[in-house]
Design a protein around this motif. Structure first.
Motif, PDB file in Angstrom:
ATOM      1  N   LEU A  22      -1.028  -4.961  -1.677  1.00 52.13           N
ATOM      2  CA  LEU A  22      -2.347  -5.460  -2.040  1.00 52.13           C
ATOM      3  C   LEU A  22      -2.638  -5.113  -3.496  1.00 52.13           C
ATOM      4  O   LEU A  22      -2.655  -3.932  -3.867  1.00 52.13           O
ATOM      5  CB  LEU A  22      -3.429  -4.824  -1.159  1.00 52.13           C
ATOM      6  CG  LEU A  22      -4.862  -5.130  -1.615  1.00 52.13           C
ATOM      7  CD1 LEU A  22      -5.192  -6.607  -1.465  1.00 52.13           C
ATOM      8  CD2 LEU A  22      -5.879  -4.277  -0.874  1.00 52.13           C
ATOM      9  N   ARG A  27      -9.081  -2.834  -9.596  1.00 50.30           N
ATOM     10  CA  ARG A  27      -8.437  -1.527  -9.820  1.00 50.30           C
ATOM     11  C   ARG A  27      -7.284  -1.592 -10.803  1.00 50.30           C
ATOM     12  O   ARG A  27      -6.941  -0.583 -11.424  1.00 50.30           O
ATOM     13  CB  ARG A  27      -7.941  -0.954  -8.485  1.00 50.30           C
ATOM     14  CG  ARG A  27      -9.036  -0.380  -7.622  1.00 50.30           C
ATOM     15  CD  ARG A  27      -8.491   0.602  -6.618  1.00 50.30           C
ATOM     16  NE  ARG A  27      -7.426   0.047  -5.828  1.00 50.30           N
ATOM     17  CZ  ARG A  27      -7.437  -0.059  -4.497  1.00 50.30           C
ATOM     18  NH1 ARG A  27      -8.470   0.383  -3.821  1.00 50.30           N
ATOM     19  NH2 ARG A  27      -6.429  -0.578  -3.858  1.00 50.30           N
ATOM     20  N   TYR A 129      -9.572 -10.032  11.594  1.00 47.58           N
ATOM     21  CA  TYR A 129      -9.611  -8.812  10.780  1.00 47.58           C
ATOM     22  C   TYR A 129     -10.438  -7.774  11.531  1.00 47.58           C
ATOM     23  O   TYR A 129     -11.597  -8.029  11.890  1.00 47.58           O
ATOM     24  CB  TYR A 129     -10.253  -9.180   9.443  1.00 47.58           C
ATOM     25  CG  TYR A 129     -10.163  -8.159   8.343  1.00 47.58           C
ATOM     26  CD1 TYR A 129      -8.969  -7.555   8.004  1.00 47.58           C
ATOM     27  CD2 TYR A 129     -11.295  -7.839   7.598  1.00 47.58           C
ATOM     28  CE1 TYR A 129      -8.903  -6.646   6.957  1.00 47.58           C
ATOM     29  CE2 TYR A 129     -11.238  -6.936   6.543  1.00 47.58           C
ATOM     30  CZ  TYR A 129     -10.033  -6.341   6.236  1.00 47.58           C
ATOM     31  OH  TYR A 129      -9.971  -5.450   5.196  1.00 47.58           O
ATOM     32  N   TYR A 173      -5.056  -8.235  11.990  1.00 47.10           N
ATOM     33  CA  TYR A 173      -4.941  -7.238  10.919  1.00 47.10           C
ATOM     34  C   TYR A 173      -5.805  -6.037  11.296  1.00 47.10           C
ATOM     35  O   TYR A 173      -7.033  -6.138  11.328  1.00 47.10           O
ATOM     36  CB  TYR A 173      -5.433  -7.873   9.619  1.00 47.10           C
ATOM     37  CG  TYR A 173      -5.221  -7.098   8.330  1.00 47.10           C
ATOM     38  CD1 TYR A 173      -5.313  -5.713   8.253  1.00 47.10           C
ATOM     39  CD2 TYR A 173      -4.961  -7.785   7.153  1.00 47.10           C
ATOM     40  CE1 TYR A 173      -5.134  -5.042   7.063  1.00 47.10           C
ATOM     41  CE2 TYR A 173      -4.787  -7.122   5.943  1.00 47.10           C
ATOM     42  CZ  TYR A 173      -4.871  -5.745   5.910  1.00 47.10           C
ATOM     43  OH  TYR A 173      -4.715  -5.081   4.716  1.00 47.10           O
ATOM     44  N   GLU A 175      -7.241  -2.723  10.162  1.00 47.64           N
ATOM     45  CA  GLU A 175      -7.531  -2.247   8.804  1.00 47.64           C
ATOM     46  C   GLU A 175      -8.333  -0.956   8.829  1.00 47.64           C
ATOM     47  O   GLU A 175      -9.450  -0.919   9.376  1.00 47.64           O
ATOM     48  CB  GLU A 175      -8.344  -3.337   8.086  1.00 47.64           C
ATOM     49  CG  GLU A 175      -8.963  -2.943   6.770  1.00 47.64           C
ATOM     50  CD  GLU A 175      -7.940  -2.824   5.648  1.00 47.64           C
ATOM     51  OE1 GLU A 175      -7.238  -1.803   5.616  1.00 47.64           O
ATOM     52  OE2 GLU A 175      -7.874  -3.759   4.831  1.00 47.64           O
ATOM     53  N   GLY A 177      -9.070   0.378   5.959  1.00 54.27           N
ATOM     54  CA  GLY A 177      -9.837   0.250   4.708  1.00 54.27           C
ATOM     55  C   GLY A 177      -9.075   0.878   3.562  1.00 54.27           C
ATOM     56  O   GLY A 177      -8.364   1.880   3.731  1.00 54.27           O
ATOM     57  N   SER A 178      -9.216   0.276   2.384  1.00 47.95           N
ATOM     58  CA  SER A 178      -8.505   0.810   1.235  1.00 47.95           C
ATOM     59  C   SER A 178      -9.017   2.208   0.916  1.00 47.95           C
ATOM     60  O   SER A 178     -10.226   2.440   0.885  1.00 47.95           O
ATOM     61  CB  SER A 178      -8.686  -0.109   0.027  1.00 47.95           C
ATOM     62  OG  SER A 178      -7.810   0.299  -0.991  1.00 47.95           O
ATOM     63  N   GLY A 203      -2.958  -1.895   7.845  1.00 46.23           N
ATOM     64  CA  GLY A 203      -3.118  -1.391   6.486  1.00 46.23           C
ATOM     65  C   GLY A 203      -4.240  -0.378   6.373  1.00 46.23           C
ATOM     66  O   GLY A 203      -5.011  -0.146   7.308  1.00 46.23           O
ATOM     67  N   GLY A 205      -4.799   3.364   3.943  1.00 45.73           N
ATOM     68  CA  GLY A 205      -4.487   4.798   4.008  1.00 45.73           C
ATOM     69  C   GLY A 205      -3.033   5.134   4.235  1.00 45.73           C
ATOM     70  O   GLY A 205      -2.696   6.275   4.555  1.00 45.73           O
ATOM     71  N   VAL A 224       0.532  -2.917   4.976  1.00 46.49           N
ATOM     72  CA  VAL A 224      -0.042  -3.248   3.670  1.00 46.49           C
ATOM     73  C   VAL A 224      -0.172  -1.954   2.862  1.00 46.49           C
ATOM     74  O   VAL A 224      -0.737  -0.969   3.342  1.00 46.49           O
ATOM     75  CB  VAL A 224      -1.434  -3.903   3.817  1.00 46.49           C
ATOM     76  CG1 VAL A 224      -1.985  -4.277   2.446  1.00 46.49           C
ATOM     77  CG2 VAL A 224      -1.357  -5.137   4.714  1.00 46.49           C
ATOM     78  N   LEU A 225       0.391  -1.975   1.660  1.00 50.43           N
ATOM     79  CA  LEU A 225       0.284  -0.836   0.745  1.00 50.43           C
ATOM     80  C   LEU A 225      -0.581  -1.254  -0.432  1.00 50.43           C
ATOM     81  O   LEU A 225      -0.308  -2.265  -1.084  1.00 50.43           O
ATOM     82  CB  LEU A 225       1.674  -0.424   0.250  1.00 50.43           C
ATOM     83  CG  LEU A 225       2.697  -0.049   1.328  1.00 50.43           C
ATOM     84  CD1 LEU A 225       4.069   0.210   0.699  1.00 50.43           C
ATOM     85  CD2 LEU A 225       2.238   1.184   2.113  1.00 50.43           C
ATOM     86  N   GLY A 226      -1.622  -0.489  -0.699  1.00 46.87           N
ATOM     87  CA  GLY A 226      -2.525  -0.812  -1.806  1.00 46.87           C
ATOM     88  C   GLY A 226      -2.581   0.314  -2.812  1.00 46.87           C
ATOM     89  O   GLY A 226      -1.806   0.358  -3.781  1.00 46.87           O
ATOM     90  N   SER A 227      -3.451   1.290  -2.576  1.00 47.59           N
ATOM     91  CA  SER A 227      -3.715   2.364  -3.534  1.00 47.59           C
ATOM     92  C   SER A 227      -2.445   3.070  -4.007  1.00 47.59           C
ATOM     93  O   SER A 227      -2.309   3.407  -5.186  1.00 47.59           O
ATOM     94  CB  SER A 227      -4.646   3.414  -2.921  1.00 47.59           C
ATOM     95  OG  SER A 227      -5.670   2.801  -2.200  1.00 47.59           O
TER      96      SER A 227
HETATM   97  C1  1GP Z   1      -6.721  -2.455   2.172  1.00 46.15           C
HETATM   98  O1  1GP Z   1      -5.047  -2.125   3.757  1.00 46.15           O
HETATM   99  C2  1GP Z   1      -5.272  -2.308   2.411  1.00 46.15           C
HETATM  100  O2  1GP Z   1      -7.139  -3.688   2.628  1.00 46.15           O
HETATM  101  C3  1GP Z   1      -4.652  -1.242   1.531  1.00 46.15           C
HETATM  102  O3  1GP Z   1      -5.211   0.026   1.739  1.00 46.15           O
HETATM  103  O4  1GP Z   1      -5.355   0.929  -0.586  1.00 46.15           O
HETATM  104  O5  1GP Z   1      -5.430   2.481   1.375  1.00 46.15           O
HETATM  105  O6  1GP Z   1      -3.304   1.315   0.750  1.00 46.15           O
HETATM  106  P1  1GP Z   1      -4.788   1.254   0.760  1.00 46.15           P
END
Ligand code: 1GP
Length: 244
Positions: A22, A27, A129, A173, A175, A177-178, A203, A205, A224-227
């Protein structure tokens, strides 16, 4: 070049279990996005999601366009609302926030977005979602003005996931949360996976190789990998290698 409408879902389904990254336009600075996109594609991700809870950046379209030009994987909008639609993407996750009881995110934002989506000829992928309690207060919980499903109540998540499947969603999905303090609980992933017959995305955390492996072993078709992608390239590489 944009992927042919109708081919994204089929392409993604060939790579299960898979990893979506993501990219959040609020960001990641736009001058870093081309390099970051190339780097995550080289690491073997299967698709790139673009979206955010709020959208402060005025350069959304340019952001999506730069990602698309730099990616050799499907680029899919993951919109926090009807203001996050761009012609530059290959497809859109047409999200309905099933766990909430806020009509704006169940159907209101979707109604506002449809004409642009049609005009842009984006492939539409309906996604149920479902927000799961993350152990902290996240932007998605605040902005959506909905309450997540308690971590200790997998049966409530199962009921929502099955309702999503019966409504015709193509993905569920789960979730956290990011920036979630804790990812979706493993038992919940297992129970939802055992119940539904459509692919499951998990996704929020996920920060370590162990988190990623445990969630995939529990049955997630995609994580899903974001942060973590923005915070630590090394950690991201370690996760990708461990699920290789
Ligand atoms: C958010 O699942 C995604 O919609 C990503 O979360 O930023 O915690 O990886 P993170």
């Amino acid at each position: 070049m944009k992927m042919k409408s109708g081919s994204v879902y089929a392409t993604l389904n060939k790579s299960r279990p898979g990893v979506f990254v993501l990219l959040d336009p609020d960001r990641t600075p736009i001058n870093k996005i081309a390099q970051l996109t190339q780097s995550v594609c080289e690491q073997g991700v299967h698709g790139i999601l673009i979206g955010t809870s709020l959208l402060v950046s005025p350069q959304f379209d340019a952001f999506v366009s730069t990602v698309k030009q730099s990616a050799d994987k499907p680029v899919v909008l993951f919109p926090g609302g009807s203001h996050q639609i761009s012609s530059q993407a290959d497809a859109v996750f047409f999200l309905s926030l099933l766990s909430g009881r806020n009509a704006q995110f169940l159907i209101g934002e979707q109604v506002k977005a449809v004409f642009l989506i049609r005009e842009y000829d984006l492939e539409v992928i309906p996604v149920g979602y479902i927000l799961i309690e993350p152990g902290n207060y996240t932007a998605v919980e605040y902005i959506s003005n909905t309450r997540p499903i308690p971590r200790t109540k997998p049966e409530i998540a199962v009921a929502h996931a099955l309702a999503g499947e019966y409504l015709g969603m193509k993905y569920i999905y789960l979730e956290a949360g990011s920036g979630a303090e804790k990812p979706v609980p493993i038992d919940m992933v297992k129970e939802v996976k055992q119940t539904i017959s459509i692919p499951l995305i998990v996704g929020g955390g996920i920060r370590t190789a162990k988190d990623a492996r445990d969630i995939i072993q529990a049955g997630a078709d995609y994580i899903v990998l974001g942060s973590i992608v923005e915070k630590s390239e090394d950690q991201f590489k370690e996760i990708m290698e461990s699920i290789g």
